[in-house]
Design a protein around this motif. Structure first.
Motif, PDB file in Angstrom:
ATOM      1  N   GLU A 284     -23.297 -16.552  15.542  1.00 58.86           N
ATOM      2  CA  GLU A 284     -23.776 -17.274  16.719  1.00 58.86           C
ATOM      3  C   GLU A 284     -23.558 -18.756  16.481  1.00 58.86           C
ATOM      4  N   ILE A 285     -22.910 -19.431  17.417  1.00 61.06           N
ATOM      5  CA  ILE A 285     -22.637 -20.865  17.320  1.00 61.06           C
ATOM      6  C   ILE A 285     -23.539 -21.621  18.288  1.00 61.06           C
ATOM      7  N   GLY A 286     -24.186 -22.675  17.787  1.00 61.42           N
ATOM      8  CA  GLY A 286     -24.948 -23.553  18.669  1.00 61.42           C
ATOM      9  C   GLY A 286     -26.361 -23.113  18.946  1.00 61.42           C
ATOM     10  N   ALA A 287     -26.994 -22.406  18.022  1.00 60.45           N
ATOM     11  CA  ALA A 287     -28.395 -22.033  18.199  1.00 60.45           C
ATOM     12  C   ALA A 287     -29.282 -23.260  18.052  1.00 60.45           C
ATOM     13  N   GLY A 288     -30.519 -23.163  18.518  1.00 62.03           N
ATOM     14  CA  GLY A 288     -31.455 -24.278  18.415  1.00 62.03           C
ATOM     15  C   GLY A 288     -32.882 -23.789  18.360  1.00 62.03           C
ATOM     16  N   LYS A 289     -33.801 -24.709  18.391  1.00 60.55           N
ATOM     17  CA  LYS A 289     -35.213 -24.360  18.279  1.00 60.55           C
ATOM     18  C   LYS A 289     -35.666 -23.440  19.395  1.00 60.55           C
ATOM     19  N   TYR A 290     -35.179 -23.691  20.603  1.00 62.89           N
ATOM     20  CA  TYR A 290     -35.645 -22.941  21.758  1.00 62.89           C
ATOM     21  C   TYR A 290     -34.665 -21.872  22.218  1.00 62.89           C
ATOM     22  N   SER A 291     -33.581 -21.706  21.508  1.00 59.22           N
ATOM     23  CA  SER A 291     -32.541 -20.824  22.020  1.00 59.22           C
ATOM     24  C   SER A 291     -31.756 -20.190  20.886  1.00 59.22           C
ATOM     25  N   CYS A 292     -31.757 -18.860  20.843  1.00 63.80           N
ATOM     26  CA  CYS A 292     -30.894 -18.151  19.904  1.00 63.80           C
ATOM     27  C   CYS A 292     -30.765 -16.704  20.355  1.00 63.80           C
ATOM     28  N   LEU A 293     -29.621 -16.125  20.064  1.00 61.37           N
ATOM     29  CA  LEU A 293     -29.350 -14.731  20.404  1.00 61.37           C
ATOM     30  C   LEU A 293     -29.213 -13.852  19.168  1.00 61.37           C
ATOM     31  N   ALA A 294     -29.239 -14.465  17.998  1.00 65.23           N
ATOM     32  CA  ALA A 294     -28.984 -13.736  16.759  1.00 65.23           C
ATOM     33  C   ALA A 294     -29.836 -12.480  16.589  1.00 65.23           C
ATOM     34  N   PRO A 295     -31.150 -12.502  16.904  1.00 56.45           N
ATOM     35  CA  PRO A 295     -31.957 -11.297  16.673  1.00 56.45           C
ATOM     36  C   PRO A 295     -31.481 -10.078  17.461  1.00 56.45           C
ATOM     37  N   ALA A 296     -30.911 -10.290  18.640  1.00 57.85           N
ATOM     38  CA  ALA A 296     -30.449  -9.156  19.448  1.00 57.85           C
ATOM     39  C   ALA A 296     -29.352  -8.380  18.733  1.00 57.85           C
ATOM     40  N   PHE A 297     -28.496  -9.077  17.997  1.00 57.58           N
ATOM     41  CA  PHE A 297     -27.403  -8.430  17.275  1.00 57.58           C
ATOM     42  C   PHE A 297     -27.889  -7.849  15.947  1.00 57.58           C
ATOM     43  N   ALA A 298     -28.796  -8.564  15.280  1.00 52.72           N
ATOM     44  CA  ALA A 298     -29.351  -8.063  14.022  1.00 52.72           C
ATOM     45  C   ALA A 298     -30.156  -6.785  14.258  1.00 52.72           C
ATOM     46  N   LYS A 299     -30.833  -6.705  15.378  1.00 55.11           N
ATOM     47  CA  LYS A 299     -31.620  -5.514  15.718  1.00 55.11           C
ATOM     48  C   LYS A 299     -30.740  -4.273  15.797  1.00 55.11           C
ATOM     49  N   LEU A 300     -29.472  -4.461  16.157  1.00 52.66           N
ATOM     50  CA  LEU A 300     -28.539  -3.339  16.281  1.00 52.66           C
ATOM     51  C   LEU A 300     -27.787  -3.063  14.985  1.00 52.66           C
ATOM     52  N   GLY A 301     -28.155  -3.765  13.917  1.00 56.73           N
ATOM     53  CA  GLY A 301     -27.614  -3.461  12.610  1.00 56.73           C
ATOM     54  C   GLY A 301     -26.504  -4.360  12.119  1.00 56.73           C
ATOM     55  N   ALA A 302     -26.111  -5.368  12.898  1.00 53.10           N
ATOM     56  CA  ALA A 302     -25.025  -6.254  12.487  1.00 53.10           C
ATOM     57  C   ALA A 302     -25.486  -7.210  11.386  1.00 53.10           C
ATOM     58  N   THR A 303     -24.534  -7.689  10.612  1.00 51.16           N
ATOM     59  CA  THR A 303     -24.777  -8.780   9.661  1.00 51.16           C
ATOM     60  C   THR A 303     -24.557 -10.081  10.425  1.00 51.16           C
ATOM     61  N   VAL A 304     -25.621 -10.878  10.587  1.00 49.41           N
ATOM     62  CA  VAL A 304     -25.598 -11.994  11.532  1.00 49.41           C
ATOM     63  C   VAL A 304     -25.809 -13.332  10.837  1.00 49.41           C
ATOM     64  N   SER A 305     -24.974 -14.299  11.212  1.00 48.63           N
ATOM     65  CA  SER A 305     -25.165 -15.691  10.805  1.00 48.63           C
ATOM     66  C   SER A 305     -25.530 -16.482  12.055  1.00 48.63           C
ATOM     67  N   CYS A 306     -26.679 -17.133  12.022  1.00 46.08           N
ATOM     68  CA  CYS A 306     -27.166 -17.944  13.143  1.00 46.08           C
ATOM     69  C   CYS A 306     -26.879 -19.403  12.799  1.00 46.08           C
ATOM     70  N   SER A 307     -25.935 -20.026  13.498  1.00 53.01           N
ATOM     71  CA  SER A 307     -25.523 -21.372  13.116  1.00 53.01           C
ATOM     72  C   SER A 307     -26.021 -22.424  14.103  1.00 53.01           C
ATOM     73  N   TYR A 308     -26.204 -23.619  13.569  1.00 54.91           N
ATOM     74  CA  TYR A 308     -26.630 -24.781  14.344  1.00 54.91           C
ATOM     75  C   TYR A 308     -25.749 -25.948  13.925  1.00 54.91           C
ATOM     76  N   TYR A 309     -25.891 -27.094  14.632  1.00 52.12           N
ATOM     77  CA  TYR A 309     -25.115 -28.276  14.245  1.00 52.12           C
ATOM     78  C   TYR A 309     -25.882 -29.537  14.626  1.00 52.12           C
ATOM     79  N   GLY A 310     -26.017 -30.461  13.681  1.00 56.19           N
ATOM     80  CA  GLY A 310     -26.633 -31.745  13.962  1.00 56.19           C
ATOM     81  C   GLY A 310     -28.115 -31.693  14.251  1.00 56.19           C
ATOM     82  N   GLN A 311     -28.795 -30.662  13.780  1.00 57.47           N
ATOM     83  CA  GLN A 311     -30.236 -30.534  13.959  1.00 57.47           C
ATOM     84  C   GLN A 311     -30.878 -30.311  12.595  1.00 57.47           C
ATOM     85  N   ALA A 312     -32.194 -30.323  12.588  1.00 57.70           N
ATOM     86  CA  ALA A 312     -32.909 -30.014  11.356  1.00 57.70           C
ATOM     87  C   ALA A 312     -32.952 -28.500  11.174  1.00 57.70           C
ATOM     88  N   ARG A 313     -32.558 -28.035  10.013  1.00 53.13           N
ATOM     89  CA  ARG A 313     -32.552 -26.595   9.736  1.00 53.13           C
ATOM     90  C   ARG A 313     -33.931 -25.984   9.981  1.00 53.13           C
TER      91      ARG A 313
END
Length: 230
Positions: free
Chosen positions: A12-41
Motif C-alpha cells: 500500500e502506497i501513501g497510507a496515513g494516520k486517518y487512512s489505510c487499506l492494508a488490514p483488508a488485504f492482511a485479513k485475507l492472508g496476504a503479506t502486506v507492507s503499509c507504506s507512508y512518505y514524509g510523515q511520522a512513522r
C-alpha cells in the motif's frame, strides 16, 4: 478481489494516520507492507491502522517509508488510495500514466494496481477547491480522465457516490466510533442521491489495472514527493 490472498504480496502506497487499506488485504492472508512518505512513522502506526488491526485481530503488517518514485521489490498487488491527485497537483492529469507505468515495473506478471482516487463532482467542484484538498492544488479526476490516462492498458474503472467529505474526520479525530457513524450517515445520504439526483459524476473512482504484458509506455515523470489525501 479473491477471498484468499495467502502467498500474495501487497504494497500500500501513501497510507496515513486517518487512512489505510492494508488490514483488508492482511485479513485475507496476504503479506502486506503499509507504506507512508514524509510523515511520522508513529502517527501512521498508531492511527487507523492500529484501530482496525486490533479490532479485527490482524497482525504482521509491516510499516515502511516509501517514495512512489523509488519503490523497491516486486508485488502481486500495489494499492494507492487518494495518492494520484497529490502527485499530479494543479490538474496535471497527463502525468498520471507515467506514475502507473513506473509502478508496473514492480508488479509480478498478472499482478494488479488498485487506485482509489478523488472524483470531480461538478456541483461540488468549487466547494472542494475552497474547503477540501483542492485548496492545496489537489487534482480531482473524472472517469473520462482515468480512461484517457490508462488507454492501452488492461483496466477496469468504476465510480461511487456523490459525497467525499473527508475533512469531517478532523472533527472526530479522537473518537473513531463517532467517525464511523459519520461515514455510515454519509453512505446513506449517498444512496439517496444516487437514486434521485440524476448526476453522472462520482466522488470516488476505483480502478484496477492489470499487468498483462501488453502496454504502451509513456514518457517518465520527474520525481516528486508522494502526498496522500487525509
Amino acid at each position: 478481489m479473491p477471498d484468499d490472498l495467502h502467498g500474495r504480496t501487497v504494497l500500500e502506497i501513501g497510507a496515513g494516520k486517518y487512512s489505510c487499506l492494508a488490514p483488508a488485504f492482511a485479513k485475507l492472508g496476504a503479506t502486506v507492507s503499509c507504506s507512508y512518505y514524509g510523515q511520522a512513522r508513529q502517527d501512521v502506526e498508531s492511527g487507523q491502522l492500529r484501530v482496525v488491526s486490533e479490532r479485527h485481530g490482524i497482525g504482521g503488517i509491516s510499516v515502511i517509508e516509501v517514495d512512489i518514485h523509488a519503490v523497491r521489490g516486486v508485488y502481486d498487488i500495489i494499492v494507492l488510495k487518494s495518492v494520484l491527485g497529490g502527485i499530479c497537483r494543479g490538474d496535471e492529469r497527463e502525468n498520471v500514466r507515467a506514475v502507473i507505468d513506473g509502478l508496473m515495473d514492480h508488479l509480478t506478471d498478472g499482478g494488479v494496481i488498485l487506485t482509489i482516487d478523488n472524483g470531480r463532482v461538478a456541483p461540488f467542484a468549487k466547494l472542494s477547491r475552497t474547503f477540501g484538498a483542492g485548496r492545496n492544488r489537489w487534482t480531482y479526476f473524472t472517469q473520462a480522465d482515468i480512461q484517457r490516462a490508462f488507454s492501452g492498458l488492461s483496466f477496469e474503472t468504476r465510480g461511487f457516490g456523490f459525497l467525499n467529505i473527508g475533512a469531517l474526520r478532523f472533527l472526530f479525530s479522537r473518537d473513531w466510533q463517532a467517525l464511523e457513524s459519520v461515514n455510515d450517515a454519509i453512505h446513506g445520504i449517498d444512496r439517496l442521491l444516487l437514486r434521485h439526483a440524476g448526476i453522472n459524476d462520482r466522488a470516488v473512482i476505483a480502478t484496477v489495472i492489470r499487468k498483462d504484458g501488453q502496454r504502451t509506455t509513456r514518457p517518465a515523470l520527474a520525481a516528486r514527493p508522494t502526498t496522500a489525501c487525509r
